[in-house]
Design a protein around this motif. Sequence first.
Motif, PDB file in Angstrom:
ATOM      1  N   GLU A  42      51.059 -19.996 -67.876  1.00 24.96           N
ATOM      2  CA  GLU A  42      50.073 -21.074 -67.741  1.00 24.96           C
ATOM      3  C   GLU A  42      50.431 -21.968 -66.544  1.00 24.96           C
ATOM      4  O   GLU A  42      49.552 -22.443 -65.825  1.00 24.96           O
ATOM      5  CB  GLU A  42      50.020 -21.870 -69.054  1.00 24.96           C
ATOM      6  N   LYS A  49      57.408 -25.878 -69.768  1.00 25.84           N
ATOM      7  CA  LYS A  49      58.357 -25.313 -70.728  1.00 25.84           C
ATOM      8  C   LYS A  49      59.169 -24.195 -70.088  1.00 25.84           C
ATOM      9  O   LYS A  49      58.655 -23.434 -69.276  1.00 25.84           O
ATOM     10  CB  LYS A  49      57.601 -24.745 -71.934  1.00 25.84           C
ATOM     11  N   ASP A 102      53.514 -23.613 -79.890  1.00 28.17           N
ATOM     12  CA  ASP A 102      52.508 -24.227 -80.768  1.00 28.17           C
ATOM     13  C   ASP A 102      53.131 -25.362 -81.576  1.00 28.17           C
ATOM     14  O   ASP A 102      52.524 -26.428 -81.750  1.00 28.17           O
ATOM     15  CB  ASP A 102      51.922 -23.168 -81.720  1.00 28.17           C
ATOM     16  N   ASN A 154      53.321 -22.876 -70.516  1.00 29.07           N
ATOM     17  CA  ASN A 154      54.454 -21.940 -70.508  1.00 29.07           C
ATOM     18  C   ASN A 154      54.497 -21.304 -69.116  1.00 29.07           C
ATOM     19  O   ASN A 154      53.743 -21.700 -68.214  1.00 29.07           O
ATOM     20  CB  ASN A 154      54.319 -20.913 -71.647  1.00 29.07           C
ATOM     21  N   ASP A 174      47.118 -27.147 -74.585  1.00 29.21           N
ATOM     22  CA  ASP A 174      48.071 -26.041 -74.655  1.00 29.21           C
ATOM     23  C   ASP A 174      47.295 -24.719 -74.748  1.00 29.21           C
ATOM     24  O   ASP A 174      46.082 -24.709 -74.978  1.00 29.21           O
ATOM     25  CB  ASP A 174      48.958 -26.245 -75.898  1.00 29.21           C
ATOM     26  N   GLY A 175      48.003 -23.615 -74.612  1.00 31.37           N
ATOM     27  CA  GLY A 175      47.420 -22.289 -74.831  1.00 31.37           C
ATOM     28  C   GLY A 175      46.116 -22.091 -74.071  1.00 31.37           C
ATOM     29  O   GLY A 175      46.026 -22.348 -72.871  1.00 31.37           O
TER      30      GLY A 175
HETATM   31 MG   LIG Z   1      51.613 -21.212 -75.922  1.00 34.15          MG
END
Ligand SMILES: [Mg+2]
Length: 360
Positions: A218, A255, A284, A215, A190-191
């Motif tokens: 991303e 997402k 998160d 997201n 993630d992130g």
């Molecule tokens: Mg994120």
Amino acid sequence: MVGFPAAVIRRQQFLIRCLGSYNNISKNICNNTTIKMQSLMSPSMEVDAVSVLRSITPSLDPSRHKGQAGKIAVVGGCREYTGAPYFSAISALKIGADLSHVFCTKDAAAVIKSYSPELIVHPILEESYSVRDEDKKSISAKVIAEVDKWMERFDCLVIGPGLGRDPFLLDCVSDIMKHARQSNVPMVIDGDGLFLVTNYLDLVSGYPLAVLTPNINEYKRLVQKVLQCEVNDQDGTQQLLSLAKGIGGVTILRKGGSDFISNGETVSTVSSFGSPRRCGGQGDILSGSVAVFLSWARQHAAKGEAGVTPTILGCIAGSVLMRKAASLAFETWRSFVQSVEADTLSMGFKEVSLATSFPY
Ligand SMILES: [Mg+2]
Ligand SMILES: NC(=O)C1=CN([C@@H]2O[C@H](COP(=O)(O)OP(=O)(O)OC[C@H]3O[C@@H](n4cnc5c(N)ncnc54)[C@H](OP(=O)(O)O)[C@@H]3O)[C@@H](O)[C@H]2O)[C@@H](O)CC1
Ligand SMILES: Nc1ncnc2c1ncn2[C@@H]1O[C@H](COP(=O)(O)OP(=O)(O)OP(=O)(O)O)[C@@H](O)[C@H]1O
């Protein structure tokens, strides 16, 4: 239920109650799993996500020992971001994992520890500004040795919440990912972990235990890199299938207004109502949740419940829990705002109506 604190039992029952009424979870496990396997066979399908969540959630059995409900590690947290790794790691615990670790930079560690004594925090990562060029090799060897001591104990790693983009730090995290892969440890990326993976797809390509949770930004970067085109929502299902296939069958949780989940074979959708607020941190929380549910889904599969891939089940369960929690939080907040607003108006202070200071 001897041996389990009442608070833990209440929390698990509360989580399940929040997702709707239920009668006998264990009785429904097999039936629900069967239903899910059938429905996921079609190309894109809104799934009965609550049943998936129930079917993979282990019962609170007094014969189990600490660790069996899951040991999760988050690799993330740097000078700028301490909230993201905390949200991810604490969500894993609140959902029901037994132990939750954080591997972060030295600057972030004391801050994250101070948020909660429940987290086990390892201040081992370094950013370029604190490392001399000649020390980089020895430091990265130290980092990987430290993580390796724990690696095989983890049921899942979450790579990226609040990691930042420092090149030296990302090099060390690449090594951690390679070792996790060698040890067959599942990874939720993630992130900033997605920033890393988008630039070095080999880190996850063809690894069936990798889950990517992009997201909107991303996802766009992944599509551009892998499919060499722009995001096309007209043909979103097909594009997601191609993307997951293009990265060798990893599971992707895209997402958004609805969450779409695919491993390149099927696409499942979770679109239950969430929250209209888009404040940071919700992704998160989702990443830590998916890590726990994925581990539980693997345990469930190991008991002989063949069928849908655990990575997909973990994403479905994490998605529906996150969306339901967000909707409950929003409703609580809205009721509070409305009651304060009503009190304020009835007191005659119309000029300070909160309606003007809040977006809803
Ligand atoms: Mg994120
Ligand atoms: N409370 C906390 O601690 C929270 C911390 N969070 C943490 O924040 C990190 C980034 O996640 P995010 O979701 O903001 O990234 P995302 O939507 O791709 O980018 C948004 C825009 O920002 C830019 N940009 C980002 N980083 C950049 C960089 N280092 N240097 C330069 N540009 C950068 C980015 O630019 P682009 O990459 O598109 O060029 C885009 O325009 C990640 O670790 C996450 O976990 C969040 O989880 C929220 C709660
Ligand atoms: N438009 C939307 N409507 C309803 N829910 C949404 C919407 N967009 C995202 N979500 C939900 O919010 C959660 C977080 O998604 P989001 O896209 O905000 O992640 P993120 O940007 O990575 O968050 P973070 O700030 O934690 O990094 C997911 O569970 C997703 O289902």
